[in-house]
Each structure stands twice: as structure tokens, then as C-alpha cells.
Design an enzyme around this catalytic site. Structure first.
Site, PDB file in Angstrom:
ATOM      1  N   THR A   6       0.862  -1.167   0.000  1.00  0.00           N
ATOM      2  CA  THR A   6       0.000   0.000   0.000  1.00  0.00           C
ATOM      3  C   THR A   6       0.898   1.216   0.000  1.00  0.00           C
ATOM      4  O   THR A   6       2.082   1.120   0.307  1.00  0.00           O
ATOM      5  CB  THR A   6      -0.937   0.010   1.223  1.00  0.00           C
ATOM      6  OG1 THR A   6      -2.029   0.863   0.958  1.00  0.00           O
ATOM      7  CG2 THR A   6      -0.250   0.476   2.469  1.00  0.00           C
ATOM      8  N   THR A 167       1.768  -0.654  -5.723  1.00  0.00           N
ATOM      9  CA  THR A 167       1.042   0.617  -5.645  1.00  0.00           C
ATOM     10  C   THR A 167       0.421   0.925  -7.000  1.00  0.00           C
ATOM     11  O   THR A 167       1.077   0.765  -8.026  1.00  0.00           O
ATOM     12  CB  THR A 167       2.014   1.755  -5.247  1.00  0.00           C
ATOM     13  OG1 THR A 167       2.600   1.446  -3.987  1.00  0.00           O
ATOM     14  CG2 THR A 167       1.308   3.095  -5.159  1.00  0.00           C
TER      15      THR A 167
END
Length: 177
Positions: A6, A167
């Protein structure tokens, strides 16, 4: 199967505070979800936050943080410190694996289960696998442009998504002015 990755970024500039995150959840070597929401409002909308780590753990911590925020009468730092103390001392909480960024109009804090409540030295902070890339991009933009916090955050997450395989550029953002 491990879930990875993340990128969560907090940026302050000219009275505006932003926390944003990408939307990718990776399971093993597969993109499991591309539109996850890892950023939310807390404290009756007066606090914005984002998390990296286990979703269930982060949600449990959000719930506890909201209680601490209410009991501290809206004092973000006190709520962060109280959550961290409880996180460190409670045997069940100690096992939770998440990092939180929380912010109000004036402050951004990183809260960890290791007992840290950190306020960034600069006007940006990032967590997660793409965090170093987003942080570097945000710092370059803060130092070399007149972009506002929202534009800096969007561009920095987009850059992180071009570098970090965990990401993407499906950005969720919360803003406090």
C-alpha cells in the site's frame, strides 16, 4: 497467502492537510483488488487517516482511536499517545499489524504498535511499500513547486505507482482545510 503493499501519504501546505492512498491490494503475486479505500474520516469528520498493514487490524485500531479522540476532547496528540500506550500494553492489541497516519488541521502523526507516535519534521510523511517513493516525490514537489497539498499528494502517489509494483494510481483522498 500474504497480502502486500500500500502507499499512504500525508501532506500539509498553506492551511490544507491531505491524506491519500492508492487502491491496490496484492495477494502473493496477484493484484487482488485495485480500488480498496485505505483512507477515511474519523472524529466526526475532524480527523483524516490512512493505514498500511492488515485491514482488520487497522479497523480495530480506528475504532479504539475514535474512542481515545472523544475521551481526549478532540486533542489529536493525546489520542495518538493514549492509543499507542494501550496498543503496547494490551496482549491482544500487541499482535495487531498496522501503521496509521492521522491528521487534523494542524498535525499529522504516524502511530505504530512499537510505541511510536511520530510527527514528521517536514510537511510530508508516508507509509507502506510505496511510502519511500511517495515521500521523496512529495518532498521534491514541496521544495520546488507552488502546488497545493492536494496536487502534491496526487502527483506523489502517481509517481510511487510508477515505481512500486504494490502501488497503483487509483487514489482515495481526504482533505481538511
Amino acid at each position: 497467502m500474504d497480502f502486500h503493499g500500500t502507499t499512504i501519504l500525508g501532506v500539509k501546505r498553506n492551511g490544507k492537510t491531505v491524506i491519500c492512498g492508492d487502491g491496490q491490494v496484492t495477494m502473493g503475486e496477484t493484484i487482488f483488488k485495485g480500488n480498496a479505500k485505505k483512507v477515511r474520516r474519523l472524529g466526526e469528520g475532524k480527523v483524516i487517516s490512512g493505514f498500511a498493514g492488515s485491514v482488520a487490524d487497522a479497523l480495530a485500531l480506528y475504532e479504539r482511536f475514535e474512542g481515545k479522540y472523544k475521551s481526549s476532547h478532540g486533542n489529536l496528540m493525546k489520542a495518538a499517545v493514549e492509543l499507542t500506550k494501550e496498543w503496547r500494553m494490551d496482549k491482544a492489541l500487541r499482535r495487531l499489524e498496522a501503521l496509521l497516519l492521522v491528521a487534523d488541521k494542524e498535525n499529522i502523526f504516524l502511530i505504530s504498535g512499537n510505541g511510536e507516535v511520530m510527527e514528521p519534521q517536514e510537511d510530508a510523511i508516508a507509509i507502506g511499500s510505496g511510502g519511500p517513493y511517495a515521500y521523496a516525490a512529495a518532498m521534491a514537489l514541496l521544495r520546488n513547486t507552488d502546488l497545493d497539498a492536494e496536487e502534491i499528494a496526487q502527483k506523489a502517489i502517481k509517481i510511487a505507482g510508477e515505481i512500486c509494483i504494490y502501488t497503483n494510481d487509483n487514489i482515495t483522498m481526504e482533505i481538511i482545510e
